[in-house]
Design an enzyme around this catalytic site. Structure first.
Site, mmCIF file in Angstrom:
data_model
loop_
_atom_site.group_PDB
_atom_site.id
_atom_site.type_symbol
_atom_site.label_atom_id
_atom_site.label_comp_id
_atom_site.label_asym_id
_atom_site.label_seq_id
_atom_site.Cartn_x
_atom_site.Cartn_y
_atom_site.Cartn_z
ATOM 1 N N THR A 48 47.618 46.446 43.017
ATOM 2 C CA THR A 48 47.215 45.498 41.983
ATOM 3 C C THR A 48 48.405 44.640 41.583
ATOM 4 O OG1 THR A 48 46.077 45.248 39.856
ATOM 5 C CG2 THR A 48 47.733 46.981 39.983
ATOM 6 N N GLN B 267 48.888 43.299 35.457
ATOM 7 C CA GLN B 267 49.845 44.040 34.630
ATOM 8 C C GLN B 267 49.168 45.002 33.665
ATOM 9 O OE1 GLN B 267 52.878 43.676 36.548
ATOM 10 N NE2 GLN B 267 53.391 44.424 34.521
ATOM 11 N N HIS B 268 47.996 44.614 33.128
ATOM 12 C CA HIS B 268 47.282 45.498 32.203
ATOM 13 C C HIS B 268 46.874 46.789 32.903
ATOM 14 C CE1 HIS B 268 47.091 42.464 29.083
ATOM 15 N NE2 HIS B 268 46.561 41.602 29.934
ATOM 16 N N ASP C 238 38.640 49.311 41.997
ATOM 17 C CA ASP C 238 37.816 48.169 41.631
ATOM 18 C C ASP C 238 36.952 48.638 40.480
ATOM 19 O OD1 ASP C 238 37.120 45.501 41.757
ATOM 20 O OD2 ASP C 238 35.517 45.807 43.197
ATOM 21 N N THR C 239 36.787 47.762 39.521
ATOM 22 C CA THR C 239 36.053 48.087 38.306
ATOM 23 C C THR C 239 34.986 47.043 38.075
ATOM 24 O OG1 THR C 239 37.942 49.201 37.292
ATOM 25 C CG2 THR C 239 36.271 48.343 35.794
ATOM 26 N N GLY D 9 40.056 42.140 29.501
ATOM 27 C CA GLY D 9 38.747 41.971 30.134
ATOM 28 C C GLY D 9 37.628 41.945 29.104
ATOM 29 N N ASP E 158 36.786 44.377 27.125
ATOM 30 C CA ASP E 158 36.996 45.396 26.090
ATOM 31 C C ASP E 158 36.498 44.996 24.699
ATOM 32 O OD1 ASP E 158 38.030 47.062 28.018
ATOM 33 O OD2 ASP E 158 40.099 47.023 27.267
ATOM 34 N N HIS F 145 36.511 54.610 31.753
ATOM 35 C CA HIS F 145 36.161 54.701 33.162
ATOM 36 C C HIS F 145 37.413 54.856 34.023
ATOM 37 C CE1 HIS F 145 36.721 50.748 31.525
ATOM 38 N NE2 HIS F 145 37.033 50.260 32.725
#
Length: 192
Positions: A8, A11-12, A69-70, A150, A152, A177
């Site tokens: 990835t 950074q988060h 992957d989310t 994202g 959130d 998750h």
């Protein structure tokens, strides 16, 4: 300390994973191994995209690697944005635009149930494993909180009275998750 690459440049995500992993592994980013190209994410599933990224790093850079992957699956939208969560409002990966489009598409929806799903694909010592974490919740009518990233601010996990964006990083990681998928990954790494 053993090195492993997390495929990835987000950074988060990197900070979240490093916080969860602690000092068990030295988690390297794509940038830290000199990978600056856009790794393809063209699969139809979260798992497919995670494997695509992990295998790319292993094949091109030789590092043991894990990739995730989310997706946010919203029931009233037939599971959308799903695999397209990061680029829901277009290719720019613009979180605010994605969240705005989601809220617009949810305006007339009574059913607001949703879930976040993270799939982690691991290649370690020539062995491949995958791990899946899920958290059920509700899409809020408007953003709440300024933490996280994202979607959130518009996702309230079941059993909680606030959005992910209002939780501390540790509280979110304990139930999220990604936290659940990473816990499975760590259990596996600690067992070998």
């Amino acid at each position: 300390m053993q090195e492993i690459v997390f495929a990835t440049n987000n950074q988060h995500k990197l900070e979240e994973i490093r916080r969860i992993v602690g000092d068990r592994f030295n988690v390297l980013s794509l940038e830290e191994i000199g990978c600056h190209e856009d790794i393809p994410e063209t699969a139809e599933t979260l798992e497919g995209n995670a494997w695509q990224k992990a295998r790319y790093v292993k094949e091109h850079y030789g590092y043991d690697c894990f990739a995730d992957d989310t997706g946010l699956m919203v029931d009233a939208l037939g599971g959308a944005p799903g695999v397209y969560s990061a680029r829901y409002a277009g290719p720019g990966h613009d979180s605010k635009a994605n969240m705005s489009l989601l809220l617009k598409n949810m305006e007339d929806k009574e059913v607001r149930t949703a879930r976040f799903v993270t799939v982690i694909a691991l290649i370690l010592g020539g062995k491949e494993m995958s791990f899946c974490g899920k958290v059920e919740g509700t899409i809020l009518d408007s953003p709440e909180g300024d933490g996280g990233f994202g979607y959130d601010p518009v996702f309230r996990p079941d059993g909680e009275d606030c959005s992910f964006a209002m939780m501390s990083a540790d509280a979110k990681n304990a139930i999220s998750h990604r936290g659940r998928a990473t816990a499975m990954l760590l259990d596996y790494l600690n067992s070998i």
